[in-house]
Motif scaffolding. Structure first.
Motif, PDB file in Angstrom:
ATOM      1  N   GLN A  55       0.822  -1.213   0.000  1.00 37.07           N
ATOM      2  CA  GLN A  55       0.000   0.000   0.000  1.00 37.07           C
ATOM      3  C   GLN A  55       0.855   1.262   0.000  1.00 37.07           C
ATOM      4  O   GLN A  55       0.391   2.320  -0.435  1.00 37.07           O
ATOM      5  N   ARG A  56       2.093   1.152   0.460  1.00 39.83           N
ATOM      6  CA  ARG A  56       2.975   2.315   0.592  1.00 39.83           C
ATOM      7  C   ARG A  56       4.212   2.181  -0.294  1.00 39.83           C
ATOM      8  O   ARG A  56       5.245   2.794  -0.029  1.00 39.83           O
ATOM      9  N   ARG A  57       4.093   1.389  -1.345  1.00 33.19           N
ATOM     10  CA  ARG A  57       5.280   1.031  -2.123  1.00 33.19           C
ATOM     11  C   ARG A  57       5.969   2.239  -2.754  1.00 33.19           C
ATOM     12  O   ARG A  57       7.199   2.277  -2.838  1.00 33.19           O
ATOM     13  N   ARG A  58       5.212   3.240  -3.232  1.00 23.30           N
ATOM     14  CA  ARG A  58       5.855   4.406  -3.839  1.00 23.30           C
ATOM     15  C   ARG A  58       6.667   5.181  -2.803  1.00 23.30           C
ATOM     16  O   ARG A  58       7.799   5.590  -3.062  1.00 23.30           O
ATOM     17  N   SER A  59       6.078   5.391  -1.637  1.00 22.86           N
ATOM     18  CA  SER A  59       6.788   6.103  -0.577  1.00 22.86           C
ATOM     19  C   SER A  59       8.024   5.341  -0.128  1.00 22.86           C
ATOM     20  O   SER A  59       9.107   5.911   0.052  1.00 22.86           O
ATOM     21  N   ILE A  60       7.881   4.022   0.050  1.00 22.90           N
ATOM     22  CA  ILE A  60       8.989   3.208   0.539  1.00 22.90           C
ATOM     23  C   ILE A  60      10.083   3.109  -0.520  1.00 22.90           C
ATOM     24  O   ILE A  60      11.281   3.130  -0.195  1.00 22.90           O
ATOM     25  N   THR A  61       9.703   3.005  -1.780  1.00 19.11           N
ATOM     26  CA  THR A  61      10.701   2.938  -2.852  1.00 19.11           C
ATOM     27  C   THR A  61      11.580   4.182  -2.871  1.00 19.11           C
ATOM     28  O   THR A  61      12.774   4.111  -3.190  1.00 19.11           O
ATOM     29  N   ASP A  62      11.023   5.316  -2.502  1.00 15.98           N
ATOM     30  CA  ASP A  62      11.776   6.577  -2.513  1.00 15.98           C
ATOM     31  C   ASP A  62      12.575   6.810  -1.235  1.00 15.98           C
ATOM     32  O   ASP A  62      13.317   7.788  -1.154  1.00 15.98           O
ATOM     33  N   SER A  63      12.407   5.956  -0.230  1.00 12.55           N
ATOM     34  CA  SER A  63      13.015   6.206   1.077  1.00 12.55           C
ATOM     35  C   SER A  63      13.842   5.025   1.554  1.00 12.55           C
ATOM     36  O   SER A  63      13.286   4.030   2.033  1.00 12.55           O
ATOM     37  N   PRO A  64      15.171   5.091   1.470  1.00 18.36           N
ATOM     38  CA  PRO A  64      16.016   4.009   1.998  1.00 18.36           C
ATOM     39  C   PRO A  64      15.783   3.757   3.486  1.00 18.36           C
ATOM     40  O   PRO A  64      15.855   2.600   3.942  1.00 18.36           O
ATOM     41  N   GLU A  65      15.490   4.804   4.253  1.00 23.98           N
ATOM     42  CA  GLU A  65      15.223   4.616   5.680  1.00 23.98           C
ATOM     43  C   GLU A  65      14.034   3.681   5.893  1.00 23.98           C
ATOM     44  O   GLU A  65      14.067   2.805   6.762  1.00 23.98           O
ATOM     45  N   ASP A  66      12.985   3.887   5.109  1.00 19.62           N
ATOM     46  CA  ASP A  66      11.803   3.044   5.244  1.00 19.62           C
ATOM     47  C   ASP A  66      12.062   1.627   4.755  1.00 19.62           C
ATOM     48  O   ASP A  66      11.498   0.658   5.293  1.00 19.62           O
ATOM     49  N   GLN A  67      12.903   1.462   3.756  1.00 22.97           N
ATOM     50  CA  GLN A  67      13.252   0.126   3.288  1.00 22.97           C
ATOM     51  C   GLN A  67      13.954  -0.664   4.395  1.00 22.97           C
ATOM     52  O   GLN A  67      13.689  -1.861   4.587  1.00 22.97           O
ATOM     53  N   ILE A  68      14.830  -0.003   5.131  1.00 19.67           N
ATOM     54  CA  ILE A  68      15.516  -0.665   6.249  1.00 19.67           C
ATOM     55  C   ILE A  68      14.517  -1.046   7.327  1.00 19.67           C
ATOM     56  O   ILE A  68      14.593  -2.138   7.914  1.00 19.67           O
ATOM     57  N   LEU A  69      13.562  -0.175   7.589  1.00 18.34           N
ATOM     58  CA  LEU A  69      12.512  -0.479   8.562  1.00 18.34           C
ATOM     59  C   LEU A  69      11.714  -1.701   8.139  1.00 18.34           C
ATOM     60  O   LEU A  69      11.356  -2.549   8.970  1.00 18.34           O
ATOM     61  N   VAL A  70      11.420  -1.824   6.853  1.00 12.33           N
ATOM     62  CA  VAL A  70      10.695  -2.992   6.351  1.00 12.33           C
ATOM     63  C   VAL A  70      11.486  -4.272   6.616  1.00 12.33           C
ATOM     64  O   VAL A  70      10.941  -5.282   7.075  1.00 12.33           O
ATOM     65  N   VAL A  71      12.777  -4.244   6.331  1.00 12.91           N
ATOM     66  CA  VAL A  71      13.616  -5.429   6.552  1.00 12.91           C
ATOM     67  C   VAL A  71      13.618  -5.815   8.026  1.00 12.91           C
ATOM     68  O   VAL A  71      13.536  -7.001   8.380  1.00 12.91           O
ATOM     69  N   LEU A  72      13.699  -4.814   8.907  1.00 12.37           N
ATOM     70  CA  LEU A  72      13.620  -5.098  10.341  1.00 12.37           C
ATOM     71  C   LEU A  72      12.292  -5.750  10.689  1.00 12.37           C
ATOM     72  O   LEU A  72      12.253  -6.765  11.405  1.00 12.37           O
ATOM     73  N   ALA A  73      11.191  -5.191  10.192  1.00 10.82           N
ATOM     74  CA  ALA A  73       9.866  -5.723  10.528  1.00 10.82           C
ATOM     75  C   ALA A  73       9.699  -7.161  10.038  1.00 10.82           C
ATOM     76  O   ALA A  73       9.135  -8.005  10.756  1.00 10.82           O
ATOM     77  N   LEU A  95      19.786  -9.471  13.662  1.00  8.58           N
ATOM     78  CA  LEU A  95      19.156  -8.157  13.760  1.00  8.58           C
ATOM     79  C   LEU A  95      20.150  -7.002  13.849  1.00  8.58           C
ATOM     80  O   LEU A  95      19.742  -5.835  13.757  1.00  8.58           O
ATOM     81  N   LEU A  96      21.424  -7.295  14.039  1.00  8.80           N
ATOM     82  CA  LEU A  96      22.387  -6.228  14.320  1.00  8.80           C
ATOM     83  C   LEU A  96      22.429  -5.136  13.248  1.00  8.80           C
ATOM     84  O   LEU A  96      22.388  -3.945  13.583  1.00  8.80           O
ATOM     85  N   PRO A  97      22.510  -5.467  11.943  1.00  6.73           N
ATOM     86  CA  PRO A  97      22.555  -4.372  10.956  1.00  6.73           C
ATOM     87  C   PRO A  97      21.297  -3.518  10.947  1.00  6.73           C
ATOM     88  O   PRO A  97      21.372  -2.276  10.948  1.00  6.73           O
ATOM     89  N   THR A  98      20.120  -4.154  10.950  1.00  3.87           N
ATOM     90  CA  THR A  98      18.886  -3.371  10.872  1.00  3.87           C
ATOM     91  C   THR A  98      18.624  -2.626  12.176  1.00  3.87           C
ATOM     92  O   THR A  98      18.163  -1.476  12.152  1.00  3.87           O
ATOM     93  N   TRP A  99      18.909  -3.260  13.321  1.00  3.05           N
ATOM     94  CA  TRP A  99      18.732  -2.538  14.587  1.00  3.05           C
ATOM     95  C   TRP A  99      19.613  -1.300  14.616  1.00  3.05           C
ATOM     96  O   TRP A  99      19.167  -0.213  15.012  1.00  3.05           O
ATOM     97  N   THR A 100      20.860  -1.440  14.205  1.00  2.00           N
ATOM     98  CA  THR A 100      21.784  -0.314  14.203  1.00  2.00           C
ATOM     99  C   THR A 100      21.237   0.853  13.390  1.00  2.00           C
ATOM    100  O   THR A 100      21.225   2.009  13.850  1.00  2.00           O
ATOM    101  N   LEU A 101      20.779   0.577  12.180  1.00  2.00           N
ATOM    102  CA  LEU A 101      20.356   1.632  11.267  1.00  2.00           C
ATOM    103  C   LEU A 101      19.019   2.233  11.678  1.00  2.00           C
ATOM    104  O   LEU A 101      18.808   3.446  11.545  1.00  2.00           O
ATOM    105  N   VAL A 102      18.103   1.412  12.179  1.00  2.00           N
ATOM    106  CA  VAL A 102      16.817   1.942  12.630  1.00  2.00           C
ATOM    107  C   VAL A 102      16.995   2.732  13.927  1.00  2.00           C
ATOM    108  O   VAL A 102      16.384   3.802  14.108  1.00  2.00           O
ATOM    109  N   ALA A 103      17.833   2.240  14.833  1.00  2.00           N
ATOM    110  CA  ALA A 103      18.045   2.930  16.108  1.00  2.00           C
ATOM    111  C   ALA A 103      18.676   4.304  15.910  1.00  2.00           C
ATOM    112  O   ALA A 103      18.487   5.197  16.749  1.00  2.00           O
TER     113      ALA A 103
END
Length: 427
Positions: free
Chosen positions: A300-318, A338-346
């Motif tokens: 549902q949010r693919r356009r927004s997520i495609t434009d945002s690397p931060e959100d892509q990392i959040l998706v991988v964490l989830a 979880l170490l890479p995604t936790w680091t970047l999301v934190a």
């Protein structure tokens, strides 16, 4: 002279500093902290299992045959052979830990590179450079006692490929991750969503299949039954004592409202309690539902997520959290993934960072030093594990909530579009 040259030099210098900071602090944790924890460096380790496999292969036995059944996927085998010293367990353990330390440093470097790519300006990349060694410290010496840091390395490499929009290479990395520990394959739909319309999915799918299948070819030639054993082993495992789905049974035991004890099979301790079998049988369906729910939010949010690397990392964490939370097996070493995604999301989200830090820390508090007390169903240890599991579930819930707050593809605000456009000027 190119006007962008000073800016490029500044960014390269910042990346160099961040890389040195991350790898230097991670090395300090490995060599100074780990040997001086409140438990032994090699307490409750799987290294003797790896050594046994390496020793038997050195003697000429072929893996994935009737004589040498291995429950790990084929790309795990090179890590078992890597330390050498098959005739000396002590030397093998030392060199295995050294190699896992090297992989940890490589993971730190790639994770920091991702941070510098996502945040080329400001202090967030430096925050990530510090947070990774903090995460290593919170996770503990299990990092050098299992090969799961190789999975963390795969996840970091995948994140780098994803934010660079190298979709075919992303699929290759995930295919290799499948042949290493299977779970990274759950990220493939994200690659396809990011790639765009279905006509662009062909090469990533082909790349994933080839990379995932190639390591299985030789084992299949040795014995198809030996390869099937890898999958059969994990499908047949019962409800592990530390799993989130077993938490109500642990709480019942702790409060005297029920009973629970442990058994041993498939190389780990499982939970014997009313409802344990039902929970184990339901885990697969619950995991699929959780992952499908995350992907529904992403679609549902693919356009927004495609434009945002931060959100892509959040998706991988989830997605990773969904895999772990509803699995019937939740081994302490899975936290390493979880170490890479936790680091970047934190580095950008305090709430998710704190929840993740508590989950990592409580896992280390319980394992390995209190694991015997967990098996003895001691109330204080049951409370620690139950609290960790509740926090893990909350971590998933809040990660999904963060995804839900991302504008849908039909409701992107002008302010967000302006922000993303500005960010795109500084890739």
């Amino acid at each position: 002279m190119n006007r962008d040259a000073p800016d490029i030099l500044s960014r390269r210098a910042s990346m160099t500093v961040a890389l040195l900071l991350s790898t230097g602090l991670t090395l300090l944790v490995l060599v100074a902290l780990f040997p001086n924890l409140w438990y032994g460096l090699h307490d409750i380790t799987d290294i003797p299992i790896y050594h046994n496999y390496a020793q038997r292969m050195a003697a000429g036995e072929q893996p994935y045959t009737q004589e040498l059944r291995i429950e790990y996927p084929p790309l795990a085998v090179p890590f078992f052979r890597l330390p050498g010293h098959v005739d000396d367990l002590a030397s093998y353990m030392r060199w295995f830990s050294i190699w896992m330390g090297i992989l940890t440093l490589a993971t730190a470097a790639i994770t920091t590179t991702v941070a510098c790519r996502v945040w080329p300006y400001g202090n967030r990349a430096y925050a990530a450079a510090v947070l990774f060694p903090v995460g290593v410290a919170l996770t503990g010496a299990i990092i050098v006692n299992r090969y799961d840091v190789a999975v963390a390395l795969v996840m970091a490499a995948f994140l780098l490929c994803l934010i660079r929009r190298w979709f075919v290479l992303s699929a290759v990395v995930l295919g290799l991750g499948f042949a290493l520990k299977m779970t990274p394959a759950a990220m493939l739909p994200l690659v396809l969503i990011m790639a765009g319309p279905p006509k662009r999915w062909i090469w990533p799918i082909v790349a994933f299949i080839v990379a995932a299948a190639a390591p299985f070819v030789r084992p299949l030639l040795n014995s198809a039954d030996g390869v099937w054993y890898v999958f059969q082993y994990h499908l047949g495992r019962p409800l592990q004592i530390e799993s989130v789905l077993g938490t109500p049974m642990l709480i019942g035991q702790m409060l005297g409202a029920g009973w629970a004890r442990y058994g041993y099979s498939y190389g780990s301790h499982f939970l014997i309690a009313p409802g344990a079998g039902i929970a184990a049988a339901a885990s697969g369906g619950l995991t699929l539902l959780a992952i499908a729910g995350i992907y529904a939010l992403v679609w549902q949010r693919r356009r927004s997520i495609t434009d945002s690397p931060e959100d892509q990392i959040l998706v991988v964490l989830a997605i990773t959290l969904a895999l772990m939370t509803f699995s019937k097996v939740l081994s302490p070493q899975y936290m390493i993934w979880l170490l890479p995604t936790w680091t970047l999301v934190a580095a950008r989200d305090r709430l998710l960072g704190i929840l993740g830090a508590l989950v990592l820390l409580l896992t280390q508090v319980e394992f390995p030093s209190l694991y015997g007390r967990l098996l003895g169903m001691r109330p204080e240890t049951l409370a620690i594990v139950s609290t960790r599991n509740i926090l893990l579930l909350l971590w998933l819930v809040f990660a999904a909530w963060r995804l839900w707050r991302i504008p849908t593809s039909d409701n992107r605000t002008p302010a967000r579009d302006t922000e993303l456009s500005a960010g795109a000027q500084h890739p």
